[in-house]
Design an enzyme around this catalytic site. Structure first.
Site, PDB file in Angstrom:
ATOM      1  N   LYS A 183      34.873   6.882  -7.846  1.00 22.35           N
ATOM      2  CA  LYS A 183      35.681   7.572  -6.841  1.00 22.35           C
ATOM      3  C   LYS A 183      35.535   6.924  -5.478  1.00 22.35           C
ATOM      4  CE  LYS A 183      38.462  10.633  -5.137  1.00 22.35           C
ATOM      5  NZ  LYS A 183      38.256  12.099  -5.155  1.00 22.35           N
ATOM      6  N   THR A 191      34.141  15.448  -5.296  1.00 24.37           N
ATOM      7  CA  THR A 191      33.768  14.111  -4.853  1.00 24.37           C
ATOM      8  C   THR A 191      32.499  14.246  -4.026  1.00 24.37           C
ATOM      9  OG1 THR A 191      36.046  13.325  -4.834  1.00 24.37           O
ATOM     10  CG2 THR A 191      34.458  12.096  -3.512  1.00 24.37           C
ATOM     11  N   LYS A 230      34.472  13.027   4.731  1.00 21.57           N
ATOM     12  CA  LYS A 230      33.245  13.155   3.947  1.00 21.57           C
ATOM     13  C   LYS A 230      33.154  12.044   2.906  1.00 21.57           C
ATOM     14  CE  LYS A 230      33.593  15.600   0.463  1.00 21.57           C
ATOM     15  NZ  LYS A 230      33.980  15.475  -0.970  1.00 21.57           N
TER      16      LYS A 230
END
Length: 304
Positions: A178, A103, A246
């Protein structure tokens, strides 16, 4: 477009952490020749026992592979293992395919795709959702960005790792999808933690409560899979808090670039920052309940 098959297609894998180890293992079990690199070599040794060849750099992996998969921690790691001096592209050749399952930033996915295209290499961004259990069981949701013919070529391999594989569009579209996924999860995790704390404070038997609510309109994957871990005091990482932070930062940065307000995501980011500050950075995302329990002076179990 060349088809893929065991004994014919050589695969490379970079990153054998919580998710990558199991995902790579499914491809080995399917009979594919596998070459592996991991920054901590000891984490790759069990794959060597299953037939994988271990190399000392992503470049060496690429030199012996037709298709290379990467799944690492942060965008800076993606840049290093793909674009760095000892990265995948340094050992690549025309006709290879690169599949980044980290990701990461949509802009970085596009940059990698453009760089690869100039070298006649196909680049695909294919982040996943489903946690450690999805990786182990081969039931991940895989969100794919890239050229249609390149995606079609690797889809049989993705099907060995996931149950839901959807091509979302061109380079970067897998990463954008995502971010949609992580936006849904961020506020969902807050609601799960708050609901469990409410049930605890009022004195309900929480497993009994979950029998009622998990099968109704409030049901979700996270409620069914992570709430029981919270009750057991199991905060082992299926997905690290630091990695979720993150992801949320990427989503918030993308939203800011588009002049889009995401107040729920912003709240989730701050609450997970609190969990990290309390020492849970390397715990699973279900450890959010510990931060909220502390806010409410509730002594939540922390060991199984």
């Amino acid at each position: 477009m060349n088809s893929v098959s065991p004994g014919q297609t050589r695969l490379g894998w970079i990153g054998t952490g919580v998710m990558g180890y199991s995902m790579c293992g499914h491809l080995i079990d399917a009979g594919y020749d596998m070459t592996v690199y991991n920054r901590s070599p000891d984490k790759a040794k069990p794959l060597a026992e299953r037939g994988a060849k271990i190399k000392t750099s992503p470049k060496e992996v690429a030199q012996e592979s037709d298709i290379v998969f990467t799944i690492v921690g942060f965008p800076k790691d993606v840049r290093e293992v793909i674009l760095g001096e000892q990265g995948v592209l340094a050992g690549s050749r025309s006709g290879m395919t690169l599949v980044d399952m980290t990701t990461s930033q949509p802009s970085l996915a596009r940059e990698i795709a453009e760089t690869c295209e100039a070298a006649s290499i196909d680049a695909i961004d294919a982040p996943v959702s489903g946690g450690d259990s999805g990786a182990k069981n081969g039931t991940l949701s895989i969100m794919v960005g890239g050229k249609a013919d390149a995606v079609a070529r690797v889809e049989p391999l993705l099907q060995l790792m996931g149950k839901t594989i959807v091509h979302q569009g061109g380079p970067g579209c897998g990463q954008h999808t995502k971010m949609v996924n992580q936006t849904l999860i961020a506020t969902g995790m807050i609601s799960i933690c708050e609901a469990l704390l409410y049930a605890h404070r009022v004195g309900l038997d929480i497993p009994t409560v979950l029998k009622s609510v998990a099968s109704g309109a409030a049901g979700s994957w996270a409620l069914s899979n992570l709430a029981p871990r919270m009750l057991d005091g199991d905060f082992d990482p299926g997905f690290f808090v630091e990695h979720f932070l993150k992801d949320m930062k990427i989503a918030l940065d993308e939203a800011a670039r588009m002049n889009l307000a995401l107040p729920g995501m912003a709240l989730g980011y701050q609450l997970y920052q609190a969990a990290a500050a309390q020492g849970h950075r390397r715990n699973g995302t279900q450890s959010l309940i510990l931060a909220l329990a502390k806010l409410n002076a509730i002594d939540w179990p922390t060991g199984r």
